[in-house]
Design a protein around this motif. Sequence first.
Motif, PDB file in Angstrom:
ATOM      1  N   ILE A 226      13.306 -13.047  -0.820  1.00  0.00           N
ATOM      2  CA  ILE A 226      12.298 -12.276  -1.554  1.00  0.00           C
ATOM      3  C   ILE A 226      12.950 -11.503  -2.700  1.00  0.00           C
ATOM      4  CG2 ILE A 226      10.618 -10.402  -1.368  1.00  0.00           C
ATOM      5  CD1 ILE A 226      10.208 -11.290   1.584  1.00  0.00           C
ATOM      6  N   GLY A 227      14.056 -10.819  -2.416  1.00  0.00           N
ATOM      7  CA  GLY A 227      14.705 -10.005  -3.445  1.00  0.00           C
ATOM      8  C   GLY A 227      15.253 -10.836  -4.586  1.00  0.00           C
ATOM      9  N   ASN A 228      16.050 -11.866  -4.276  1.00  0.00           N
ATOM     10  CA  ASN A 228      16.611 -12.721  -5.322  1.00  0.00           C
ATOM     11  C   ASN A 228      15.507 -13.443  -6.084  1.00  0.00           C
ATOM     12  OD1 ASN A 228      18.894 -11.955  -3.917  1.00  0.00           O
ATOM     13  ND2 ASN A 228      19.647 -14.029  -3.564  1.00  0.00           N
ATOM     14  N   GLY A 229      14.460 -13.866  -5.341  1.00  0.00           N
ATOM     15  CA  GLY A 229      13.364 -14.590  -5.981  1.00  0.00           C
ATOM     16  C   GLY A 229      12.598 -13.730  -6.963  1.00  0.00           C
ATOM     17  N   LEU A 230      12.274 -12.513  -6.542  1.00  0.00           N
ATOM     18  CA  LEU A 230      11.572 -11.600  -7.452  1.00  0.00           C
ATOM     19  C   LEU A 230      12.425 -11.278  -8.673  1.00  0.00           C
ATOM     20  CD1 LEU A 230       9.962  -9.199  -4.836  1.00  0.00           C
ATOM     21  CD2 LEU A 230       8.714 -10.619  -6.495  1.00  0.00           C
ATOM     22  N   TYR A 231      13.708 -11.053  -8.446  1.00  0.00           N
ATOM     23  CA  TYR A 231      14.608 -10.747  -9.557  1.00  0.00           C
ATOM     24  C   TYR A 231      14.655 -11.909 -10.548  1.00  0.00           C
ATOM     25  CZ  TYR A 231      18.998  -9.603 -11.971  1.00  0.00           C
ATOM     26  OH  TYR A 231      19.950  -9.330 -12.923  1.00  0.00           O
ATOM     27  N   ALA A 232      14.745 -13.135 -10.038  1.00  0.00           N
ATOM     28  CA  ALA A 232      14.772 -14.299 -10.927  1.00  0.00           C
ATOM     29  C   ALA A 232      13.474 -14.412 -11.729  1.00  0.00           C
ATOM     30  CB  ALA A 232      15.007 -15.574 -10.112  1.00  0.00           C
TER      31      ALA A 232
ATOM     32  N   ARG B  64      21.481  -5.001  -3.542  1.00  0.00           N
ATOM     33  CA  ARG B  64      21.406  -3.741  -2.797  1.00  0.00           C
ATOM     34  C   ARG B  64      20.095  -3.027  -3.076  1.00  0.00           C
ATOM     35  NH1 ARG B  64      26.191  -1.414  -0.747  1.00  0.00           N
ATOM     36  NH2 ARG B  64      28.049  -2.670  -1.121  1.00  0.00           N
ATOM     37  N   GLU B  65      19.604  -3.132  -4.303  1.00  0.00           N
ATOM     38  CA  GLU B  65      18.346  -2.495  -4.664  1.00  0.00           C
ATOM     39  C   GLU B  65      17.693  -3.301  -5.778  1.00  0.00           C
ATOM     40  OE1 GLU B  65      21.475  -1.614  -7.110  1.00  0.00           O
ATOM     41  OE2 GLU B  65      21.390  -0.391  -5.281  1.00  0.00           O
ATOM     42  N   LEU B  66      16.384  -3.141  -5.940  1.00  0.00           N
ATOM     43  CA  LEU B  66      15.653  -3.800  -7.018  1.00  0.00           C
ATOM     44  C   LEU B  66      14.579  -2.823  -7.513  1.00  0.00           C
ATOM     45  CD1 LEU B  66      15.221  -6.330  -8.726  1.00  0.00           C
ATOM     46  CD2 LEU B  66      13.670  -7.189  -6.957  1.00  0.00           C
ATOM     47  N   PRO B  67      14.968  -1.878  -8.393  1.00  0.00           N
ATOM     48  CA  PRO B  67      14.006  -0.883  -8.879  1.00  0.00           C
ATOM     49  C   PRO B  67      13.029  -1.508  -9.868  1.00  0.00           C
ATOM     50  CG  PRO B  67      16.141  -0.587  -9.934  1.00  0.00           C
ATOM     51  CD  PRO B  67      16.318  -1.673  -8.929  1.00  0.00           C
ATOM     52  N   VAL B  68      11.742  -1.230  -9.661  1.00  0.00           N
ATOM     53  CA  VAL B  68      10.692  -1.769 -10.532  1.00  0.00           C
ATOM     54  C   VAL B  68       9.704  -0.678 -10.889  1.00  0.00           C
ATOM     55  CG1 VAL B  68      10.850  -4.127  -9.639  1.00  0.00           C
ATOM     56  CG2 VAL B  68       9.312  -2.485  -8.545  1.00  0.00           C
ATOM     57  N   GLU B  69       8.972  -0.931 -11.965  1.00  0.00           N
ATOM     58  CA  GLU B  69       7.855  -0.081 -12.386  1.00  0.00           C
ATOM     59  C   GLU B  69       6.634  -0.943 -12.584  1.00  0.00           C
ATOM     60  OE1 GLU B  69      10.444   3.231 -14.936  1.00  0.00           O
ATOM     61  OE2 GLU B  69       9.520   1.516 -15.964  1.00  0.00           O
ATOM     62  N   PHE B  70       5.449  -0.301 -12.541  1.00  0.00           N
ATOM     63  CA  PHE B  70       4.197  -1.034 -12.682  1.00  0.00           C
ATOM     64  C   PHE B  70       3.073  -0.001 -12.849  1.00  0.00           C
ATOM     65  CE2 PHE B  70       5.609  -0.543  -8.326  1.00  0.00           C
ATOM     66  CZ  PHE B  70       4.585   0.198  -7.762  1.00  0.00           C
ATOM     67  N   THR B  71       1.921  -0.465 -13.288  1.00  0.00           N
ATOM     68  CA  THR B  71       0.758   0.411 -13.374  1.00  0.00           C
ATOM     69  C   THR B  71       0.310   0.745 -11.956  1.00  0.00           C
ATOM     70  OG1 THR B  71       0.076  -0.611 -15.450  1.00  0.00           O
ATOM     71  CG2 THR B  71      -1.609   0.619 -14.209  1.00  0.00           C
ATOM     72  N   PRO B  72       0.170   2.022 -11.625  1.00  0.00           N
ATOM     73  CA  PRO B  72      -0.255   2.367 -10.258  1.00  0.00           C
ATOM     74  C   PRO B  72      -1.552   1.649  -9.871  1.00  0.00           C
ATOM     75  CG  PRO B  72       0.468   4.324 -11.410  1.00  0.00           C
ATOM     76  CD  PRO B  72       0.431   3.241 -12.434  1.00  0.00           C
ATOM     77  N   ALA B  73      -1.601   1.226  -8.628  1.00  0.00           N
ATOM     78  CA  ALA B  73      -2.766   0.491  -8.124  1.00  0.00           C
ATOM     79  C   ALA B  73      -3.246   1.146  -6.833  1.00  0.00           C
ATOM     80  CB  ALA B  73      -2.389  -0.975  -7.876  1.00  0.00           C
TER      81      ALA B  73
ATOM     82  N   ASP C  15       0.824  -1.216   0.000  1.00  0.00           N
ATOM     83  CA  ASP C  15       0.000   0.000   0.000  1.00  0.00           C
ATOM     84  C   ASP C  15       0.853   1.259   0.000  1.00  0.00           C
ATOM     85  OD1 ASP C  15      -2.394  -1.362   0.003  1.00  0.00           O
ATOM     86  OD2 ASP C  15      -2.775  -1.133   2.155  1.00  0.00           O
ATOM     87  N   SER C  16       2.019   1.202   0.637  1.00  0.00           N
ATOM     88  CA  SER C  16       2.838   2.406   0.786  1.00  0.00           C
ATOM     89  C   SER C  16       3.436   2.879  -0.528  1.00  0.00           C
ATOM     90  CB  SER C  16       3.954   2.153   1.804  1.00  0.00           C
ATOM     91  OG  SER C  16       4.924   1.240   1.301  1.00  0.00           O
ATOM     92  N   PHE C  17       3.508   1.992  -1.552  1.00  0.00           N
ATOM     93  CA  PHE C  17       4.074   2.438  -2.832  1.00  0.00           C
ATOM     94  C   PHE C  17       3.207   2.093  -4.040  1.00  0.00           C
ATOM     95  CE2 PHE C  17       6.274  -1.645  -1.781  1.00  0.00           C
ATOM     96  CZ  PHE C  17       5.831  -2.422  -2.833  1.00  0.00           C
ATOM     97  N   ALA C  18       2.100   1.374  -3.844  1.00  0.00           N
ATOM     98  CA  ALA C  18       1.299   0.891  -4.978  1.00  0.00           C
ATOM     99  C   ALA C  18       0.800   2.030  -5.859  1.00  0.00           C
ATOM    100  CB  ALA C  18       0.121   0.061  -4.473  1.00  0.00           C
ATOM    101  N   GLY C  19       0.418   3.163  -5.265  1.00  0.00           N
ATOM    102  CA  GLY C  19      -0.128   4.261  -6.057  1.00  0.00           C
ATOM    103  C   GLY C  19       0.905   5.050  -6.825  1.00  0.00           C
ATOM    104  N   ARG C  20       2.177   4.788  -6.583  1.00  0.00           N
ATOM    105  CA  ARG C  20       3.255   5.579  -7.177  1.00  0.00           C
ATOM    106  C   ARG C  20       3.672   5.075  -8.557  1.00  0.00           C
ATOM    107  NH1 ARG C  20       7.023   5.343  -2.902  1.00  0.00           N
ATOM    108  NH2 ARG C  20       8.416   4.012  -4.105  1.00  0.00           N
ATOM    109  N   GLY C  21       3.534   3.773  -8.785  1.00  0.00           N
ATOM    110  CA  GLY C  21       3.935   3.208 -10.075  1.00  0.00           C
ATOM    111  C   GLY C  21       5.397   2.823 -10.159  1.00  0.00           C
ATOM    112  N   SER C  22       6.131   2.995  -9.073  1.00  0.00           N
ATOM    113  CA  SER C  22       7.541   2.597  -9.046  1.00  0.00           C
ATOM    114  C   SER C  22       7.943   2.354  -7.601  1.00  0.00           C
ATOM    115  CB  SER C  22       8.446   3.670  -9.664  1.00  0.00           C
ATOM    116  OG  SER C  22       8.417   4.846  -8.872  1.00  0.00           O
ATOM    117  N   ALA C  23       8.993   1.565  -7.409  1.00  0.00           N
ATOM    118  CA  ALA C  23       9.459   1.270  -6.051  1.00  0.00           C
ATOM    119  C   ALA C  23      10.828   0.627  -6.119  1.00  0.00           C
ATOM    120  CB  ALA C  23       8.479   0.332  -5.335  1.00  0.00           C
ATOM    121  N   ASP C  24      11.534   0.654  -5.005  1.00  0.00           N
ATOM    122  CA  ASP C  24      12.717  -0.167  -4.806  1.00  0.00           C
ATOM    123  C   ASP C  24      12.269  -1.310  -3.905  1.00  0.00           C
ATOM    124  OD1 ASP C  24      14.998  -1.458  -4.031  1.00  0.00           O
ATOM    125  OD2 ASP C  24      16.025   0.315  -3.262  1.00  0.00           O
ATOM    126  N   LEU C  25      12.123  -2.493  -4.487  1.00  0.00           N
ATOM    127  CA  LEU C  25      11.528  -3.604  -3.738  1.00  0.00           C
ATOM    128  C   LEU C  25      12.429  -4.164  -2.647  1.00  0.00           C
ATOM    129  CD1 LEU C  25       9.555  -5.634  -6.438  1.00  0.00           C
ATOM    130  CD2 LEU C  25       8.703  -3.992  -4.745  1.00  0.00           C
TER     131      LEU C  25
END
Length: 417
Positions: free
Chosen positions: A253-259, A405-414, A134-144
């Motif tokens: 979580i980080g390595n898994g999402l990246y894979a 160290r970081e995992l920058p992602v983009e997505f449609t804001p939710a 919820d803290s980043f869903a509306g933004r459309g981007s995040a560092d996971l």
Amino acid sequence: MPDQPTPAQPPLFTWEFAADPYPAYAWLREHSPVHRTTLPSGVDAWLVTRYADARQALADGRLSKNPAHHSEQAHRTGRVGIPGERSADLMTHLLNIDPPDHTRLRRLVSKAFTPRRVAEFEPRVQQLTDRLIDSFAGRGSADLIHEFAFPLPIYAICDLLGVPPEDQDDFRDWAGMMIRHGGGPRGGVARAVKKMRSYLLELIHRKRADLGDDLISGLIRASDHGEHLTENEAAAMAFILLFAGFETTVNLIGNGLYALLRHPEQRALLQDSVAAGETGLLATAVEELLRYDGPVELATWRFATRPLTIGGVDIPVGDPVLVVLAAADRDPARFADENTLDIARKDNPHLGFGHGIHYCIGAPLARLEGQAALATLLTRLPDLRLAAEPEELRWRGGLIMRGLRELPVEFTPAKAL
């Protein structure tokens, strides 16, 4: 046909190696499966890279977890083990002791850290997962990493231990210091560890007078034939549950999402399965992600207490042995298509949680958090995509853990829930 010359050994422990250690591990498995090397800390150690040898070493009683068995004095200067634990008097935890003390402490801790307790914790893990998204869903981007994979296990383990909500941000700061400095200067880590120990001792003292239903209260209650944990033992156990329970899950979580983001066909299979309300593929996916690019690259330190032979190589008394889980879990002698991510893989006895008497006591909690994190992210942010090229991402330098160290992602804001 003349024999082909052996290719040169790839360099170990460079930044390039940190980004992708698997070709170097493949070379070691083939040409030097039990390999003596000098670590970045200056300590000489043996690296065990084949699956069969790794299982043997992880279960071999001649390999002690106690750094006192190291033939050198490097453990006295903090160059083996967890930074800061010696100076903070936190050595008496499950990663550093052998039977019979290990047997006694593990039995006591197991009484507090039960599968039932973890199962009952599932709604809270889901609540934390949704709150963070919820803290980043509306933004459309995040560092996971910093906004999701890092805070989720910190808040979860704090809740489980019974750390009051108003103190949990302090733990997040201390844990952040440990992650930031894990591969570099150790002063910051030692300070964070000392602060954690002081806080945990104070919390244990308070809880003795007002026991609750949390894990620290369970550690205080736990007894075996009338024998209780001392306050130092309880603090050390709470510390290792926190330490081992947060960074491993951050990296899972980080390595898994990246894979998954780099394997869109596997990600699509998992998304479709989760959308259909299935759980089987989600469970095997987490196991495969643990095998394919797991959170713990090398198992924690072991020291030879008697002469032994691993993979045909004689190990002298006092020498450190590091089992390379990342290499063992891609051994083609055990895993078909070892470099392929296959989330439906059934025959998957990976070593991501170790093996033998030191098998990770927190494995059920890590699996719970990993499954909740992946399923919820893929459901709520279905078009999640990388916002950087893979070669732009940085991996944390360090010996034991493997993580971004970081995992920058983009997505449609939710919308938030």
